[in-house]
Motif scaffolding. Structure first.
Motif, PDB file in Angstrom:
ATOM      1  N   ARG A  92      55.502  40.317  49.197  1.00 44.93           N
ATOM      2  CA  ARG A  92      54.313  39.975  49.217  1.00 44.93           C
ATOM      3  C   ARG A  92      54.155  39.065  50.889  1.00 44.93           C
ATOM      4  NH1 ARG A  92      53.169  37.440  43.977  1.00 44.93           N
ATOM      5  NH2 ARG A  92      53.057  34.615  45.700  1.00 44.93           N
ATOM      6  N   VAL A  93      53.322  38.890  51.406  1.00 43.01           N
ATOM      7  CA  VAL A  93      53.326  37.909  53.302  1.00 43.01           C
ATOM      8  C   VAL A  93      52.346  37.247  52.982  1.00 43.01           C
ATOM      9  CG1 VAL A  93      52.744  38.720  55.580  1.00 43.01           C
ATOM     10  CG2 VAL A  93      53.470  40.792  53.331  1.00 43.01           C
ATOM     11  N   HIS A  94      52.636  35.842  53.536  1.00 45.82           N
ATOM     12  CA  HIS A  94      52.182  34.674  53.453  1.00 45.82           C
ATOM     13  C   HIS A  94      51.927  34.054  55.074  1.00 45.82           C
ATOM     14  CE1 HIS A  94      51.488  30.522  53.207  1.00 45.82           C
ATOM     15  NE2 HIS A  94      50.869  30.742  52.490  1.00 45.82           N
ATOM     16  N   SER A  95      50.882  33.732  55.458  1.00 45.09           N
ATOM     17  CA  SER A  95      51.394  32.310  56.904  1.00 45.09           C
ATOM     18  C   SER A  95      50.257  31.220  56.735  1.00 45.09           C
ATOM     19  CB  SER A  95      49.989  34.056  58.314  1.00 45.09           C
ATOM     20  OG  SER A  95      50.312  33.143  58.902  1.00 45.09           O
ATOM     21  N   ASP A  96      50.523  30.910  57.216  1.00 46.50           N
ATOM     22  CA  ASP A  96      49.463  29.259  56.908  1.00 46.50           C
ATOM     23  C   ASP A  96      48.455  29.164  58.132  1.00 46.50           C
ATOM     24  OD1 ASP A  96      50.323  28.627  54.466  1.00 46.50           O
ATOM     25  OD2 ASP A  96      51.550  27.207  54.910  1.00 46.50           O
ATOM     26  N   LYS A  97      48.766  30.292  59.088  1.00 50.49           N
ATOM     27  CA  LYS A  97      48.056  30.054  60.467  1.00 50.49           C
ATOM     28  C   LYS A  97      47.677  31.778  60.444  1.00 50.49           C
ATOM     29  CE  LYS A  97      52.083  30.354  63.029  1.00 50.49           C
ATOM     30  NZ  LYS A  97      53.252  30.043  63.878  1.00 50.49           N
ATOM     31  N   VAL A  98      46.930  31.554  61.871  1.00 48.98           N
ATOM     32  CA  VAL A  98      46.693  32.681  62.289  1.00 48.98           C
ATOM     33  C   VAL A  98      47.752  33.207  62.832  1.00 48.98           C
ATOM     34  CG1 VAL A  98      45.578  33.744  63.764  1.00 48.98           C
ATOM     35  CG2 VAL A  98      44.092  31.912  62.749  1.00 48.98           C
ATOM     36  N   ALA A  99      47.622  34.123  61.896  1.00 55.69           N
ATOM     37  CA  ALA A  99      48.656  35.247  63.112  1.00 55.69           C
ATOM     38  C   ALA A  99      49.076  36.913  62.896  1.00 55.69           C
ATOM     39  CB  ALA A  99      50.341  35.090  62.318  1.00 55.69           C
ATOM     40  N   ASN A 100      49.941  37.510  63.268  1.00 51.49           N
ATOM     41  CA  ASN A 100      50.069  39.375  63.285  1.00 51.49           C
ATOM     42  C   ASN A 100      51.078  39.354  62.276  1.00 51.49           C
ATOM     43  OD1 ASN A 100      47.311  40.005  64.516  1.00 51.49           O
ATOM     44  ND2 ASN A 100      48.308  40.138  66.196  1.00 51.49           N
ATOM     45  N   VAL A 101      51.670  40.030  61.607  1.00 49.97           N
ATOM     46  CA  VAL A 101      52.919  40.216  60.623  1.00 49.97           C
ATOM     47  C   VAL A 101      53.488  41.375  60.605  1.00 49.97           C
ATOM     48  CG1 VAL A 101      54.428  39.401  58.800  1.00 49.97           C
ATOM     49  CG2 VAL A 101      52.392  37.074  59.701  1.00 49.97           C
ATOM     50  N   PHE A 102      54.094  41.648  61.675  1.00 53.29           N
ATOM     51  CA  PHE A 102      54.582  43.139  61.136  1.00 53.29           C
ATOM     52  C   PHE A 102      55.931  43.091  60.996  1.00 53.29           C
ATOM     53  CE2 PHE A 102      51.527  42.547  64.266  1.00 53.29           C
ATOM     54  CZ  PHE A 102      50.754  43.658  63.937  1.00 53.29           C
ATOM     55  N   ASP A 103      56.493  44.039  60.368  1.00 51.61           N
ATOM     56  CA  ASP A 103      57.967  44.684  59.702  1.00 51.61           C
ATOM     57  C   ASP A 103      58.262  45.687  58.837  1.00 51.61           C
ATOM     58  OD1 ASP A 103      60.725  43.597  59.603  1.00 51.61           O
ATOM     59  OD2 ASP A 103      60.434  41.627  59.020  1.00 51.61           O
ATOM     60  N   SER A 104      59.102  45.932  59.124  1.00 51.16           N
ATOM     61  CA  SER A 104      59.595  47.036  58.314  1.00 51.16           C
ATOM     62  C   SER A 104      60.655  47.059  56.754  1.00 51.16           C
ATOM     63  CB  SER A 104      60.497  48.317  59.165  1.00 51.16           C
ATOM     64  OG  SER A 104      59.250  48.682  60.084  1.00 51.16           O
ATOM     65  N   LEU A 105      60.394  47.365  56.223  1.00 43.49           N
ATOM     66  CA  LEU A 105      60.961  47.444  54.990  1.00 43.49           C
ATOM     67  C   LEU A 105      62.301  48.112  55.122  1.00 43.49           C
ATOM     68  CD1 LEU A 105      61.974  45.326  53.027  1.00 43.49           C
ATOM     69  CD2 LEU A 105      60.620  46.759  51.481  1.00 43.49           C
ATOM     70  N   ILE A 106      63.526  48.313  55.322  1.00 38.90           N
ATOM     71  CA  ILE A 106      64.447  49.891  54.948  1.00 38.90           C
ATOM     72  C   ILE A 106      65.385  49.473  53.886  1.00 38.90           C
ATOM     73  CG2 ILE A 106      66.254  51.216  56.175  1.00 38.90           C
ATOM     74  CD1 ILE A 106      63.591  50.008  57.786  1.00 38.90           C
ATOM     75  N   LEU A 107      65.068  50.507  53.182  1.00 40.37           N
ATOM     76  CA  LEU A 107      65.163  50.898  51.965  1.00 40.37           C
ATOM     77  C   LEU A 107      66.552  51.777  52.244  1.00 40.37           C
ATOM     78  CD1 LEU A 107      62.148  51.498  49.805  1.00 40.37           C
ATOM     79  CD2 LEU A 107      63.876  49.386  49.967  1.00 40.37           C
ATOM     80  N   LYS A 108      68.091  51.932  51.589  1.00 35.30           N
ATOM     81  CA  LYS A 108      69.088  52.870  51.359  1.00 35.30           C
ATOM     82  C   LYS A 108      69.759  53.316  50.708  1.00 35.30           C
ATOM     83  CE  LYS A 108      71.052  50.780  55.967  1.00 35.30           C
ATOM     84  NZ  LYS A 108      70.862  51.336  56.675  1.00 35.30           N
ATOM     85  N   THR A 109      69.361  54.894  50.254  1.00 39.83           N
ATOM     86  CA  THR A 109      69.483  55.538  49.754  1.00 39.83           C
ATOM     87  C   THR A 109      70.744  56.272  49.180  1.00 39.83           C
ATOM     88  OG1 THR A 109      68.629  57.541  50.058  1.00 39.83           O
ATOM     89  CG2 THR A 109      66.417  55.922  49.178  1.00 39.83           C
TER      90      THR A 109
END
Length: 145
Positions: A92-109
Motif C-alpha cells: 500500500r502506497v499513500h501520498s497527500d500531495k503530488v509526488a513520485n514515491v520510489f522504494d525497494s522491498l527487500i525480502l530475506k530468505t
C-alpha cells in the motif's frame, strides 16, 4: 543460457579472444509482478499484491522484510498455508500531495540460491488531491500497456 564476451589481454600473441559461457539456468522463484508501477491521485491509497512462488525443487521461507527508504510505503507479508501455495506481499502506497514515491522491498530468505529478493516499487501521484481518501487496487497479474 549462452553468453559470449570479448576478452582483451596484454599477451602480444593473443591480444583478444572470445570467452563463451553456457549452461542451464533453473528458475528458483517466480515473482508476479516482479516490480510494481502504480499511478493515482494525491489522497488515494494505491494497493497491489505481489505473489512469490518458490520452485518446488528450491522451496524456501521468507525470514524478514525491509524497506530501503520506507517512503510512504506499507507492506504486509502473508505466509502460505501449505508449501504448494505462494507467499504474498500486499503493498500500500499513500501520498497527500503530488509526488513520485520510489522504494525497494527487500525480502530475506533461507535459500542459499536466492538469499535476498528485491521488489521495486514506483508510485506516481498526479492531479488534484481527493477530498475523501480512496483505495485504488491494482490486480497483481495485470500487465502495463
Amino acid at each position: 543460457m549462452h553468453k559470449r564476451t570479448e576478452v582483451k589481454t596484454n599477451d602480444p600473441d593473443k591480444k583478444k579472444f572470445f570467452l563463451v559461457v553456457q549452461g542451464k539456468v533453473e528458475k528458483v522463484v517466480t515473482l508476479k509482478p516482479a516490480a510494481l508501477y502504480l499511478n493515482g491521485k494525491p489522497g488515494e491509497v494505491l494497493e497491489s499484491v505481489v505473489t512469490i512462488m518458490p520452485a518446488l525443487k528450491y522451496n524456501f521461507s521468507i525470514l524478514d522484510m525491509a524497506y530501503r527508504q520506507n517512503a510512504g510505503i506499507e507492506a504486509t507479508l502473508v505466509k502460505p498455508e501449505n508449501e504448494n501455495q505462494p507467499w504474498k506481499v500486499t503493498v500500500r502506497v499513500h501520498s497527500d500531495k503530488v509526488a513520485n514515491v520510489f522504494d525497494s522491498l527487500i525480502l530475506k530468505t533461507d535459500s542459499p540460491h536466492r538469499p535476498e529478493l528485491k521488489i521495486r516499487i514506483s508510485a506516481l501521484f498526479r492531479g488534484e488531491k481527493l477530498s475523501q481518501p480512496q483505495i485504488k487496487k491494482k490486480p497483481a497479474d495485470k500487465k502495463p500497456g
